[in-house]
Design a protein around this motif. Structure first.
Motif, PDB file in Angstrom:
ATOM      1  N   ILE A 105      -6.808  -0.275   0.775  1.00  0.00           N
ATOM      2  CA  ILE A 105      -5.504   0.194   0.297  1.00  0.00           C
ATOM      3  C   ILE A 105      -4.858  -0.859  -0.590  1.00  0.00           C
ATOM      4  CG2 ILE A 105      -3.156   0.772   1.052  1.00  0.00           C
ATOM      5  CD1 ILE A 105      -4.505   2.036   3.560  1.00  0.00           C
ATOM      6  N   GLY A 106      -4.896  -2.109  -0.134  1.00  0.00           N
ATOM      7  CA  GLY A 106      -4.319  -3.182  -0.932  1.00  0.00           C
ATOM      8  C   GLY A 106      -5.009  -3.336  -2.278  1.00  0.00           C
ATOM      9  N   TYR A 107      -6.336  -3.256  -2.262  1.00  0.00           N
ATOM     10  CA  TYR A 107      -7.092  -3.384  -3.516  1.00  0.00           C
ATOM     11  C   TYR A 107      -6.749  -2.244  -4.471  1.00  0.00           C
ATOM     12  CZ  TYR A 107     -11.076  -3.527  -6.713  1.00  0.00           C
ATOM     13  OH  TYR A 107     -11.862  -3.567  -7.846  1.00  0.00           O
ATOM     14  N   ALA A 108      -6.682  -1.018  -3.934  1.00  0.00           N
ATOM     15  CA  ALA A 108      -6.366   0.133  -4.786  1.00  0.00           C
ATOM     16  C   ALA A 108      -4.978  -0.001  -5.398  1.00  0.00           C
ATOM     17  CB  ALA A 108      -6.466   1.425  -3.978  1.00  0.00           C
ATOM     18  N   ALA A 134       1.591   2.258   5.160  1.00  0.00           N
ATOM     19  CA  ALA A 134       0.492   1.986   4.232  1.00  0.00           C
ATOM     20  C   ALA A 134       0.772   2.569   2.849  1.00  0.00           C
ATOM     21  CB  ALA A 134      -0.811   2.548   4.792  1.00  0.00           C
ATOM     22  N   TRP A 135       1.325   3.779   2.807  1.00  0.00           N
ATOM     23  CA  TRP A 135       1.642   4.379   1.511  1.00  0.00           C
ATOM     24  C   TRP A 135       2.702   3.566   0.777  1.00  0.00           C
ATOM     25  CZ3 TRP A 135       0.185   7.176  -2.338  1.00  0.00           C
ATOM     26  CH2 TRP A 135       1.124   7.563  -3.296  1.00  0.00           C
ATOM     27  N   CYS A 136       3.740   3.136   1.497  1.00  0.00           N
ATOM     28  CA  CYS A 136       4.800   2.357   0.850  1.00  0.00           C
ATOM     29  C   CYS A 136       4.254   1.046   0.296  1.00  0.00           C
ATOM     30  CB  CYS A 136       5.936   2.090   1.845  1.00  0.00           C
ATOM     31  SG  CYS A 136       6.966   3.524   2.207  1.00  0.00           S
ATOM     32  N   TYR A 137       3.364   0.401   1.049  1.00  0.00           N
ATOM     33  CA  TYR A 137       2.794  -0.848   0.551  1.00  0.00           C
ATOM     34  C   TYR A 137       1.924  -0.598  -0.675  1.00  0.00           C
ATOM     35  CZ  TYR A 137       0.133  -5.178   0.355  1.00  0.00           C
ATOM     36  OH  TYR A 137      -0.463  -6.339  -0.069  1.00  0.00           O
ATOM     37  N   TYR A 138       1.081   0.439  -0.612  1.00  0.00           N
ATOM     38  CA  TYR A 138       0.260   0.796  -1.773  1.00  0.00           C
ATOM     39  C   TYR A 138       1.140   1.067  -2.994  1.00  0.00           C
ATOM     40  CZ  TYR A 138      -2.190   3.987  -4.902  1.00  0.00           C
ATOM     41  OH  TYR A 138      -2.694   4.605  -6.014  1.00  0.00           O
ATOM     42  N   ALA A 139       2.198   1.868  -2.792  1.00  0.00           N
ATOM     43  CA  ALA A 139       3.081   2.202  -3.908  1.00  0.00           C
ATOM     44  C   ALA A 139       3.822   0.975  -4.421  1.00  0.00           C
ATOM     45  CB  ALA A 139       4.076   3.288  -3.483  1.00  0.00           C
ATOM     46  N   ALA A 140       4.171   0.046  -3.528  1.00  0.00           N
ATOM     47  CA  ALA A 140       4.850  -1.184  -3.949  1.00  0.00           C
ATOM     48  C   ALA A 140       3.947  -2.014  -4.855  1.00  0.00           C
ATOM     49  CB  ALA A 140       5.274  -1.997  -2.734  1.00  0.00           C
ATOM     50  N   LEU A 141       2.666  -2.099  -4.493  1.00  0.00           N
ATOM     51  CA  LEU A 141       1.727  -2.829  -5.345  1.00  0.00           C
ATOM     52  C   LEU A 141       1.535  -2.121  -6.680  1.00  0.00           C
ATOM     53  CD1 LEU A 141      -1.035  -3.810  -2.756  1.00  0.00           C
ATOM     54  CD2 LEU A 141       0.686  -5.318  -3.773  1.00  0.00           C
ATOM     55  N   ARG A 142       1.425  -0.813  -6.611  1.00  0.00           N
ATOM     56  CA  ARG A 142       1.162  -0.052  -7.829  1.00  0.00           C
ATOM     57  C   ARG A 142       2.361  -0.094  -8.785  1.00  0.00           C
ATOM     58  NH1 ARG A 142       0.937   5.446  -9.708  1.00  0.00           N
ATOM     59  NH2 ARG A 142      -0.920   5.716 -11.016  1.00  0.00           N
TER      60      ARG A 142
END
Length: 270
Positions: free
Chosen positions: A252-255, A121-129
């Motif tokens: 998480i995705g939205y953030a 989840a963190w990696c996906y959040y960071a990838a989006l960010r």
């Protein structure tokens, strides 16, 4: 764009996964429980998404690449919901004990699942960010695949003659196999981190999470207090749990998506 041939390496995971999950899932797919289908389908779709993402960006299909990235916002919550179902199913089988495998390993494997899902989840959040920072974005997305490898490699370990399983009396060898899968995956992650230089943070974090999961499997999994608590999870209602996990995934995705609209902090781009 880094990792021009990543999609070919990702495609190679499919035959390994088929071989690893044939006895416990694919060979009995018609009678497998719903949670295994949910996790299997969403994990497969995630891997296909990353393959398509890699191929589209390296063949000039940038618009399709961006569209697939947007679709990941819908797939990610489903992946977390499927993961929660696997966790719940493992707790239920620990309580029911249909095989000696579950009392031996389910509480420890739960820690690997918890760490893997949290790091995923963190990696996906960071990838989006960091989606406007090509080097980091690509590596964070590829790092999510690393968390799919330990279950595959751990189940393939009995192919090695010293770790072969002839019956329940050999189940103690499975723990070695699980840790071997963790060790190989962590070595891959740290190797990629070193090769990435100053952009290696995504792979380093993935490797660290895999190592930590292995340590918790080994040392916290057997503790009586944790085993008693883990048994309590078996009584949770599945649909509300899956819904809560899906909503957390959507958040998480939205953030991450909103965070990617703002300038990235210097340390994120380092």
């Amino acid at each position: 764009m880094p990792y021009r041939h990543a999609h070919w390496f990702l495609l190679a995971i499919f035959p390994l996964a088929a071989l690893a999950f044939w006895p416990g899932y694919l060979a009995t797919i018609g009678t497998a429980p719903l949670q295994m289908h949910a996790h299997g389908v969403t994990a497969t779709l995630w891997l296909l998404l990353l393959i398509a993402q890699s191929w589209t960006i390296h063949t000039g299909h940038n618009a399709l690449h961006r569209a697939l990235g947007a679709w990941s916002l819908a797939l990610f919550p489903l992946f977390l919901a499927g993961g929660s179902m696997i966790f719940l199913g493992m707790a239920q089988r620990y309580v029911e004990a249909p095989s000696p495998f579950y009392p031996m390993y389910a509480p420890g494997l739960a820690w690997i699942d918890i760490l893997s899902v949290a790091a995923f989840a963190w990696c996906y959040y960071a990838a989006l960010r960091t989606r406007r920072q090509v080097q980091l974005h690509a590596r964070y997305m590829l790092a999510t695949v690393l968390f799919l490898l330990p279950p595959i490699l751990g189940r393939l370990a009995p192919i090695l003659p010293p770790l072969g399983i002839g019956g329940p009396e050999d189940f103690w060898k499975l723990g070695i196999g699980f840790q071997l899968g963790n060790a190989i995956t962590a070595a891959i992650a740290f190797g990629l981190a070193l090769r990435s230089g100053r952009h290696g943070r995504p792979f380093f974090l993935a490797g660290a999470a895999i190592v930590l999961g292995g340590l918790l499997f080994q040392f916290l999994g057997p503790l009586p207090a944790w085993r008693q608590l883990f048994a309590q999870f078996a009584g949770l209602p599945p649909m509300p749990l899956a819904l809560a996990a899906g909503l957390a995934g959507a958040g998480i995705g939205y953030a991450g998506w909103i965070g990617g609209r703002r300038p990235i902090a210097r340390e994120m781009a380092a």
